[in-house]
Scaffold this motif. Structure first.
Motif, short mmCIF file in Angstrom:
data_model
loop_
_atom_site.label_atom_id
_atom_site.label_comp_id
_atom_site.label_asym_id
_atom_site.label_seq_id
_atom_site.Cartn_x
_atom_site.Cartn_y
_atom_site.Cartn_z
N VAL A 40 0.79 -1.26 -0.04
CA VAL A 40 -0.07 0.08 0.08
C VAL A 40 0.88 1.15 0.13
O VAL A 40 0.72 2.19 -0.65
N LEU A 41 1.98 1.38 0.85
CA LEU A 41 2.96 2.44 0.78
C LEU A 41 3.53 2.49 -0.35
O LEU A 41 3.51 3.78 -0.84
N TYR A 42 3.90 1.62 -1.05
CA TYR A 42 4.62 1.45 -2.23
C TYR A 42 3.48 2.09 -3.29
O TYR A 42 4.19 3.03 -4.26
N ARG A 43 2.67 1.67 -3.42
CA ARG A 43 1.57 2.25 -4.63
C ARG A 43 1.41 3.83 -4.22
O ARG A 43 1.28 4.67 -5.21
N GLY A 44 1.11 4.26 -2.98
CA GLY A 44 1.20 5.75 -2.87
C GLY A 44 2.49 6.50 -3.03
O GLY A 44 2.18 7.46 -3.64
N PHE A 45 3.60 5.91 -2.90
CA PHE A 45 4.83 6.48 -3.03
C PHE A 45 4.99 6.29 -4.59
O PHE A 45 5.44 7.70 -5.14
N LYS A 46 4.68 5.29 -5.37
CA LYS A 46 4.87 5.47 -6.97
C LYS A 46 3.85 6.32 -7.52
O LYS A 46 4.14 6.86 -8.55
N ASN A 47 2.58 6.56 -6.90
CA ASN A 47 1.70 7.52 -7.52
C ASN A 47 2.22 8.79 -7.40
O ASN A 47 2.26 9.66 -8.28
N GLU A 48 2.93 9.13 -6.39
CA GLU A 48 3.64 10.59 -6.16
C GLU A 48 4.86 10.66 -6.91
O GLU A 48 5.12 11.87 -7.14
N CYS A 49 5.56 9.64 -6.89
CA CYS A 49 7.03 9.57 -7.50
C CYS A 49 7.17 8.65 -8.43
O CYS A 49 7.67 7.48 -8.28
N SER A 51 9.05 7.81 -10.92
CA SER A 51 10.39 7.32 -11.12
C SER A 51 10.88 6.65 -10.02
O SER A 51 12.08 5.89 -10.23
N GLY A 52 10.14 6.30 -8.91
CA GLY A 52 10.74 5.46 -7.98
C GLY A 52 11.79 6.17 -6.74
O GLY A 52 12.04 5.83 -5.87
N VAL A 53 12.05 7.52 -7.22
CA VAL A 53 12.87 8.24 -6.25
C VAL A 53 12.18 9.62 -6.06
O VAL A 53 11.39 9.99 -7.09
N VAL A 54 12.36 10.28 -5.09
CA VAL A 54 12.00 11.73 -4.96
C VAL A 54 12.86 12.77 -4.60
O VAL A 54 13.83 12.29 -3.88
N ASN A 55 12.96 13.74 -5.32
CA ASN A 55 14.15 14.84 -5.09
C ASN A 55 13.61 15.75 -4.30
O ASN A 55 12.50 15.66 -3.81
N GLU A 56 14.47 16.55 -3.72
CA GLU A 56 14.02 17.69 -2.60
C GLU A 56 12.83 18.54 -3.06
O GLU A 56 11.91 18.76 -2.34
N GLU A 57 12.89 19.08 -4.15
CA GLU A 57 11.98 20.01 -4.90
C GLU A 57 10.41 19.31 -4.78
O GLU A 57 9.44 19.70 -4.44
N THR A 58 10.45 18.11 -5.38
CA THR A 58 9.18 17.11 -5.51
C THR A 58 8.51 16.95 -4.03
O THR A 58 7.44 17.25 -3.53
N PHE A 59 9.54 16.66 -2.90
CA PHE A 59 9.29 16.36 -1.76
C PHE A 59 8.70 17.84 -1.10
O PHE A 59 7.78 17.65 -0.52
N LYS A 60 9.29 18.89 -1.33
CA LYS A 60 8.84 20.05 -0.79
C LYS A 60 7.39 20.31 -1.35
O LYS A 60 6.31 20.66 -0.40
N SER A 90 18.44 12.30 -3.27
CA SER A 90 17.26 11.88 -3.50
C SER A 90 16.90 10.78 -2.37
O SER A 90 17.54 10.10 -1.86
N VAL A 91 15.53 10.41 -2.38
CA VAL A 91 14.96 9.52 -1.29
C VAL A 91 14.26 8.40 -2.15
O VAL A 91 13.41 8.68 -3.01
N LYS A 92 14.71 7.29 -2.04
CA LYS A 92 14.14 6.01 -2.58
C LYS A 92 13.04 5.60 -1.62
O LYS A 92 12.94 5.89 -0.43
#
Length: 201
Positions: A40-49, A51-60, A90-92
């Motif tokens: 469930v967490l992975y689906r949510g993470f992949k939906n927002e990111c 590419s599988g990683v999030v950079n600082e701008e996207t995180f903000k 980046s955050v995986k």
């Protein structure tokens, strides 16, 4: 045989995904989440990111959605650095879920260590007044204009002074991890706030 549309879709997804997480079994062993919760967490993470990683701008940008009345960018910056344990920029998913596991289901000691790491902005092993002031100001900015009293600069400084009176046991102007752990465990309010999200998921 797979139809061409599906083949193109699969290839497109493969080119977009830069990082695939470790196996679920490995993550399940390393965290306090079940396999189902990780899915469930992975689906949510992949939906927002995607590419599988999030950079600082996207995180903000994601974090700002939770605090529409304030400016969450500085606090999100500090939070991102705490999630980015390898300092790669980046955050995986693994980084994200490991931190979330600590914050939601970790022991008191693990949660306090993680929080200390967040406050230790320059990662030198202790918290000084400037670091604490930066974090407190970022929290006030994030919470918005209604949080600040008329004299905007006074309150963050007062919070920092109170923090250091409690935490800086030997009065040397810095707070070590041991001082932080000891002081937090002596404070009922801090201990209650740590337990608040214990079983959110």
């Amino acid at each position: 045989m797979c139809c061409p549309a599906h083949k193109i879709e699969d290839e497109l997804e493969m080119t977009m995904v830069c990082h695939r997480p470790e196996g679920l079994e490995q993550l399940e062993a390393q965290t306090n989440f079940t396999k189902r919760e990780l899915q469930v967490l992975y689906r949510g993470f992949k939906n927002e990111c995607p590419s599988g990683v999030v950079n600082e701008e996207t995180f903000k940008q994601i974090y700002a959605q939770f605090f529409p009345h304030g400016d969450a960018s500085m606090y999100a910056h500090y939070l991102f650095n705490a999630f980015d344990t390898t300092q790669t920029g980046s955050v995986k998913f693994e980084d994200f879920v490991t931190a979330l596991s600590i914050l939601l289901r970790g022991t008191v000691h693990e949660k306090l260590r993680w929080t200390f790491n967040l406050y230790d902005i320059n990662k030198d092993g202790y918290i000084n007044k400037e670091e604490m002031m930066d974090i407190v100001k970022a929290i006030y900015d994030m919470m918005g204009k209604y949080t600040y009293p008329v004299l905007k600069e006074d309150t963050p400084r007062q919070h920092v002074d109170v923090f250091f009176q409690k935490m800086d046991k030997n009065k040397d102007g810095i707070v070590t991890l041991d001082e932080f752990l000891e002081s937090c465990q002596e404070d009922d309010n801090i201990m209650r706030s740590l337990q608040l999200f214990q079983n959110v998921m």
